[in-house]
Motif scaffolding. Structure first.
Motif, short mmCIF file in Angstrom:
data_model
loop_
_atom_site.label_atom_id
_atom_site.label_comp_id
_atom_site.label_asym_id
_atom_site.label_seq_id
_atom_site.Cartn_x
_atom_site.Cartn_y
_atom_site.Cartn_z
N UNK A 1 -11.65 7.96 -6.98
CA UNK A 1 -11.08 6.28 -7.26
C UNK A 1 -9.95 6.04 -6.94
N UNK A 2 -9.29 6.84 -6.00
CA UNK A 2 -8.04 6.16 -5.47
C UNK A 2 -8.58 5.08 -3.99
N UNK A 3 -9.43 6.23 -3.21
CA UNK A 3 -10.47 5.28 -3.00
C UNK A 3 -11.17 3.75 -2.83
N UNK A 4 -11.30 4.26 -4.47
CA UNK A 4 -11.80 2.33 -4.70
C UNK A 4 -11.45 1.64 -4.85
N UNK A 5 -9.60 2.51 -5.31
CA UNK A 5 -8.37 1.05 -5.46
C UNK A 5 -7.73 0.57 -4.47
N UNK A 6 -8.52 1.62 -3.01
CA UNK A 6 -7.99 1.01 -1.87
C UNK A 6 -8.58 0.18 -1.28
N UNK A 7 -9.72 -0.06 -1.31
CA UNK A 7 -11.24 -0.50 -0.74
C UNK A 7 -10.47 -2.19 -2.09
N UNK A 8 -10.62 -2.02 -2.75
CA UNK A 8 -10.47 -2.95 -4.34
C UNK A 8 -9.57 -3.97 -3.22
N UNK A 9 -8.24 -3.10 -2.97
CA UNK A 9 -6.87 -3.60 -2.55
C UNK A 9 -6.77 -4.30 -1.26
N UNK A 10 -8.05 -3.64 -0.96
CA UNK A 10 -7.79 -4.83 0.45
C UNK A 10 -9.18 -5.24 0.49
N UNK A 11 -9.68 -5.56 -0.42
CA UNK A 11 -10.57 -6.20 -0.57
C UNK A 11 -10.32 -8.35 -1.09
N UNK B 1 -10.62 -1.43 7.45
CA UNK B 1 -12.54 -0.70 6.81
C UNK B 1 -11.76 1.01 8.13
N UNK B 2 -11.94 0.93 9.28
CA UNK B 2 -11.74 2.05 10.11
C UNK B 2 -10.47 2.67 9.22
N UNK B 3 -9.38 2.71 8.11
CA UNK B 3 -8.21 3.33 7.53
C UNK B 3 -8.99 3.80 6.80
N UNK B 4 -9.65 3.36 5.76
CA UNK B 4 -10.05 3.91 4.40
C UNK B 4 -10.84 5.34 4.94
N UNK B 5 -11.55 4.88 5.61
CA UNK B 5 -13.48 6.09 4.94
C UNK B 5 -12.67 7.00 6.02
N UNK B 6 -12.00 7.32 7.46
CA UNK B 6 -10.77 8.27 7.00
C UNK B 6 -10.52 9.20 6.12
N UNK C 1 0.88 -1.25 -0.12
CA UNK C 1 -0.15 -0.31 -0.13
C UNK C 1 1.08 1.20 0.25
N UNK C 2 1.61 1.19 0.58
CA UNK C 2 2.61 2.09 0.72
C UNK C 2 3.25 2.54 -0.70
N UNK C 3 4.09 1.65 -1.45
CA UNK C 3 4.22 2.37 -2.57
C UNK C 3 3.49 2.86 -3.38
N UNK C 4 1.96 1.87 -3.08
CA UNK C 4 1.19 2.56 -4.38
C UNK C 4 1.11 3.77 -4.02
N UNK C 5 0.92 4.40 -2.85
CA UNK C 5 0.66 6.12 -2.82
C UNK C 5 2.04 6.78 -3.10
N UNK C 6 2.98 6.34 -3.04
CA UNK C 6 4.41 7.23 -3.24
C UNK C 6 4.05 7.33 -5.17
#
Length: 505
Positions: free
Chosen positions: A483-493, A449-454, A237-242
């Motif tokens: 769109x990036x939020x949806x990406x974070x959710x999908x990767x989490x799934x 779930x707690x992290x991404x909603x923030x 995830x960190x690499x993704x946001x970088x």
């Protein structure tokens, strides 16, 4: 006579953040006429963390009861339009939201934190030294300035993972947002590499004492167990946001007008355009930079080693502002004197007043649902119980994803990681046993779930505070991040599904 035609904008004007919050409050108020109030019993549980036995009050999973009148009819308890008895009211939500909480958190604590930090940085920025230092750094970095983004992202992600950094990003965004604009990027980039990076670390942490440790303790899972899988997840995830921050910043650098914060960034452009990057730095200027750097180190040390939180951190920044202001007066920097210091403090706090008001109004949403006390009859408890019931009876993969989605939605109403763990884990842990997934996976679903909603919800004080200091409208942020939020959710799934496949324990 020449006919003048005006070109209509293809973009629909987004509503102001306060308008959005008012709309959410109105929706919650209308729902309160249809959703009954309920409550749970609670009990104290013990768990081990860092070799120390700790206790936490949690709800009892099967104890939900709906409120009924003397005739056995289910009671719906909508707030009054205008309350005069101290209870929540629709028109009272602004005042009630602003005054909720205490010095250690809630709205009043975070609002005080934002205003004090704004005042302190008003003094610091009034010296002109920090902006000049930024410009010197930008000139020196030249074509290598893009490297600042992944480095900053990594640092803030580690901060979120190790000690649950969140509200602290507000102060750093005050410095980095104008710096990003001066580098040819935008204030949104500043929010990306500070606040969003902390949430990536927070959501994927293997050792966060405020979420993972408490959730594992409540779920009766060995505290800080399963760390290797979480470390791998954090790295991905960190690499993704970088990568995302660099790609986005490059696109804005090529065409600044693409930025959704282009208009609001004019404030920082004007501010930075008045700075002389070739100005000589004397002893006083270097002393100011040294105090700021050492002050930031003091803040990080206090959070990690001394468990400093909002009251202490606000005081640390006030002390920094006071010392830097004193140095400026003695060194006669930029016409500074004690009266100018006082005006700069008031001006800095005034600049962040809209952000503070947004935090207070967002807390009013929670109060309209009855608050987060499990032992009181509230609409929030009914929503919690109904959501947990929906998860049961599904297969293990669907159940794990449903837990993740449930935690994401519930976090909108209970923004505290430890508070959400106390309310949801007593329900999710035994539910995980019933549907055949490990309790470690229930904890994983909770922390993601707690992290991404923030990253997107208007009830997050840290998000709204960071957007406020960066002068980014909430509506612009949602449009940018969705769109990036949806990406974070999908990767989490994906990570949750893999966890079920490997029977993650």
């Amino acid at each position: 006579m020449t006919q003048v035609t005006t070109k209509k904008s293809k973009y629909i004007a987004m509503p102001d953040t306060l308008v959005i919050l008012f709309g959410v409050v109105l929706l919650v108020y209308l729902l309160s006429f249809f959703v009954p109030a309920g409550k749970f019993d609670t009990q104290k549980v013990s768990y081990q963390a860092d070799g120390v036995t700790k206790t936490r009050t949690v709800l009892v999973a099967s104890s939900y009861q709906v409120q009924k009148d003397s005739n056995g009819n289910i009671v719906k308890n909508p707030p009054k339009i205008f309350a005069t008895d101290g209870n929540p009211g629709f028109l009272n939500f602004v005042y009630d939201g602003i005054t909720s909480g205490d010095r250690n958190g809630g709205a009043v604590g975070v609002m005080a934190f934002i205003l004090i930090i704004g005042g302190a940085f008003g003094i610091i920025m009034r010296t002109g030294v920090i902006e000049a230092g930024m410009m010197k750094l930008i000139v020196k970095m030249s074509n290598r300035k893009i490297l600042i983004l992944p480095v900053m992202t990594l640092i803030f992600s580690i901060g979120g993972a190790v000690f649950g950094m969140g509200e602290e990003a507000i102060a750093f965004a005050l410095i980095l947002a104008p710096m990003m604009v001066a580098m040819g990027y935008d204030a949104i980039t500043g929010v990306l590499v500070t606040y969003l990076a902390t949430q990536v670390g927070f959501a994927t942490s293997w050792m966060n004492p405020f979420s993972v440790a408490i959730a594992q303790g409540i779920a009766n899972v060995p505290v800080l167990s399963g760390s290797m899988y979480r470390i791998i997840m954090w790295a991905v995830f960190t690499l993704a946001i970088m990568i995302y921050s660099v790609i986005y910043a490059r696109s804005i650098h090529k065409n600044p007008q693409k930025s959704l914060s282009y208009e609001s960034d004019n404030y920082f452009r004007q501010q930075m355009s008045e700075i002389d990057a070739t100005a000589h730095f004397g002893i006083a200027s270097w002393s100011i930079i040294a105090v700021l750097v050492l002050g930031m180190v003091w803040v990080v040390y206090g959070v990690i080693e001394k468990a400093y939180y909002i009251p202490e951190i606000a005081t640390q920044f006030f002390a920094m502002g006071l010392v830097i202001g004193g140095i400026s007066v003695i060194g006669r920097i930029n016409g500074m004197n004690v009266n100018v210091m006082a005006k700069a403090f008031k001006s800095g706090a005034a600049d962040l007043l809209p952000a503070a008001l947004i935090v207070g109004m967002a807390h009013g949403i929670i109060l309209m649902m009855g608050g987060g006390d499990a032992t009181q009859f509230t609409m929030l408890n009914t929503v919690l119980n109904a959501s947990a019931n929906l998860v049961s009876g599904l297969n293990e993969y669907v159940s794990a994803i449903a837990m993740f989605l449930f935690q994401s939605i519930f976090n909108i109403f209970v923004t505290s990681g430890s508070g959400q763990a106390a309310l949801t884990m007593p329900l999710m842990a035994p539910l995980a046993d019933l549907v055949g997934v490990g309790r470690q996976i229930a904890v994983l679903a909770f922390q993601l779930g707690d992290g991404w909603t923030h990253c997107i919800m208007p009830t997050s004080a840290a998000l709204m505070g960071t957007l406020g200091v960066a002068r980014v409208e909430y509506s612009a942020w949602v449009k940018f991040i969705f769109k990036f939020y949806l990406f974070l959710m999908a990767l989490s799934a994906v990570f949750i599904i893999i966890a079920v496949m490997i029977n993650y324990q």
